[in-house]
Design an enzyme around this catalytic site. Structure first.
Site, mmCIF file in Angstrom:
data_model
loop_
_atom_site.group_PDB
_atom_site.id
_atom_site.type_symbol
_atom_site.label_atom_id
_atom_site.label_comp_id
_atom_site.label_asym_id
_atom_site.label_seq_id
_atom_site.Cartn_x
_atom_site.Cartn_y
_atom_site.Cartn_z
ATOM 1 C CG ASP A 164 -17.641 1.579 11.225
ATOM 2 O OD1 ASP A 164 -16.383 1.534 10.678
ATOM 3 O OD2 ASP A 164 -18.315 2.697 10.977
ATOM 4 C CD GLU B 193 -12.741 3.265 11.938
ATOM 5 O OE1 GLU B 193 -12.001 3.404 10.676
ATOM 6 O OE2 GLU B 193 -13.719 3.591 12.188
#
Ligand code: GLC
Ligand code: MG
Length: 529
Positions: free
Chosen positions: A202, A266
């Site tokens: 993330d 990401e």
């Protein structure tokens, strides 16, 4: 499987947003047993791996992206036993399991942060990013939170500010501290030991900030209506050079468990910056997520140019990947309309590179308007009215025509889309020309045609509304012709006899084509020799 290619190169990834996939205990929130109960849908669909958004203990300030224990399961989702059962069941069906890893920040309720904020002398003080106020008492820099307001939160008890790229309930970890690194890398080991096949990492571009605390310059392109966080250019808070060392360390940990464990990063970055996330000599992520289709203008020239720029920028040996949507972005069916969403599915599943499908795309789900009193997303609550909230793309998966579309026996945490009686998995499974049928056919074709799964890419035509390209592997050539508009269009393509393998309308397979072919409105074709 084609020899010489890893599972994640030829496979298709499917993202589950667990709160909204399938509830089994009536609390209106999806859970691990629900995912297990629906694994056969994924097998039917034909995907290879399931990436599950965070399932760890969390106060849910950011719906699981605020982790308070990296090695547990949130009770709403189940238990570690449920998790083990899910992994075993997935593996039993040949599905890989990918977890979400949130290294940039913890929850403010994580014991590490509770200790860190308890006093300046606490051994964990330096696990987070604490700084003195400016002489005038204000925050150390002008850095802004992605979700609105300053990125610095004042802590009166200890007289310092802490940094948070996202909510104040999501304090940033200090990755310059070796103890933080070691602890976070051990989190990866914990789950690899339990059998997971990889991680989606993330917010990786936010991992490290400028040591010298320089202010971000104003962004001349910012206009009212854009996210307030974009009023400055994030040159000192994002995409800092030190991040690559941290990624390489994560990659090495994955490597400790064998060559097949996947790492996906990401990072919303321009193509040239994104490529650095493959790492020097491919020591970084296997797949730095490529989100550029989400923001591309929807016409042949723009998409062809995007593919060309991306392909040209890839480092030697770097494997491409493509994404149409996720739990943070407006759904593709809402962005370009339901008819073009079918063309987009064909594009995603015939491009060179690993595709990731977001749950619900396979049945053409659209953004669901959320009335103000039902808003859940903290971003919408902090910065209301600009359309930044992500609830519309996180609504429950409609499975059938039963109560709450089969998602829950209770009250769903977000409302179902108004069309759930007609747009659901059961209805589409019974319809041979549904979006679901199209996805199954595309994935099956990708699996049976190595040219589509791993072949080279060459652009043949990008004019008006028509995009034609060729995929080729081991002497076998497959052509893809897409009509990105709603008028009939001739596609010149390459001369020579071919046979339609698949139409997005699912009614033309087997038809012979001799060189040119006429695409109907909103039609895409895959043509084989
Ligand atoms: C990522 C997640 C998003 C989350 C944010 C903070 O962008 O996809 O949902 O809010 O990171 O963790
Ligand atoms: Mg539940």
């Amino acid at each position: 499987m084609t020899d010489g290619f890893a599972w994640w190169q030829q496979g298709v990834i499917y993202q589950v947003y667990p709160r909204s996939f399938q509830d089994t205990d009536g609390d209106g929130i999806g859970d691990l047993r629900g995912i297990l109960a629906r694994l056969d849908h994924l097998v039917d669909l034909g995907v290879d791996a399931v990436w599950i958004s965070p399932i760890f203990p969390s106060p849910m300030a950011d719906f699981g992206y605020d982790v308070s224990d990296y090695t547990g399961i949130h009770p709403a989702f189940g238990t570690l036993d449920d998790f083990d059962a899910l992994v075993a069941a997935a593996h039993g069906r040949g599905l890989k399991v990918i977890l979400d890893y949130v290294p940039n920040h913890t929850s403010d309720q994580h014991p590490w942060f509770v200790e860190s904020r308890s006093s300046r002398g606490n051994p964990r003080r330096d696990w987070y990013v604490w700084r003195d106020p400016k002489p005038n008492g204000g925050p150390p820099t002008n850095w802004l939170s992605e979700f609105g307001g300053s990125a610095w939160e004042w802590d009166a008890a200890t007289g310092q500010y802490y940094y948070h790229a996202y909510l104040k309930e999501q304090p940033d970890l200090n990755w310059r501290n070796p103890a933080v690194r070691a602890a976070l890398l051990d989190v990866l080991r914990f789950w690899f030991e339990r059998g997971v096949d990889g991680f989606r990492v993330d917010a990786i571009h936010q991992l490290i900030e400028d040591e010298h605390l320089r202010d971000n310059p104003p962004n001349p392109d910012w206009r009212p209506g854009m996210p307030p966080s974009r009023s400055v250019s994030r040159i000192h808070t994002m995409d800092q050079p030190e991040v690559h060392e941290a990624i390489a360390a994560m990659r090495r940990v994955a490597g400790e468990y064998g060559p097949d464990r996947l790492t996906i990063g990401e990072a919303y970055l321009p193509i040239d910056r994104l490529m650095a996330y493959y790492g020097a000599d491919l020591t970084g992520f296997h797949l730095p997520f490529n989100f550029h289709l989400i923001s591309s203008a929807w016409n042949a020239e723009s998409i062809a140019a995007l593919i060309a720029r991306y392909e040209a920028a890839l480092p030697p040996g770097g494997w491409p990947n493509w994404v149409l949507g996720n739990h943070d972005r407006s759904r593709v069916a809402s962005r370009i309309g339901p008819a073009q969403a079918r063309v987009a599915a064909m594009l995603l599943l015939t491009l060179r590179g690993t595709p990731t499908i977001y749950q619900g795309e396979e049945i053409g789900m659209a953004d669901v308007p959320i009335p103000p009193d039902l808003v859940q997303d903290p971003w919408e609550k902090n910065v209301p009215g600009l359309g930044l909230g992500r609830d519309p793309v996180r609504t429950p998966m409609p499975w059938d025509t039963g109560p709450n579309a089969g998602f829950t026996a209770g009250r769903p945490w977000l409302p179902l889309g108004a069309d759930h009686l007609t747009r659901n998995v059961a209805v589409q499974a019974a319809d041979q020309r549904s979006m679901l049928a199209l996805h199954k056919a595309l994935i099956a074709l990708r699996r049976s045609e190595p040219a589509l799964a791993v072949g080279t890419y060459a652009l043949l035509e990008a004019t008006d509304d028509v995009l034609v390209y060729e995929r080729r592997h081991a002497g076998r050539s497959v052509r893809v012709a897409l009509n990105l508009g709603n008028r009939p269009q001739p596609a010149a393509g390459t001369p020579g006899l071919g046979r339609i393998l698949l139409s997005t309308h699912l009614d033309r397979a087997g038809e012979a084509v001799d060189g040119a072919v006429v695409l109907r409105p909103d039609e895409g074709l895959v043509i084989g020799a």
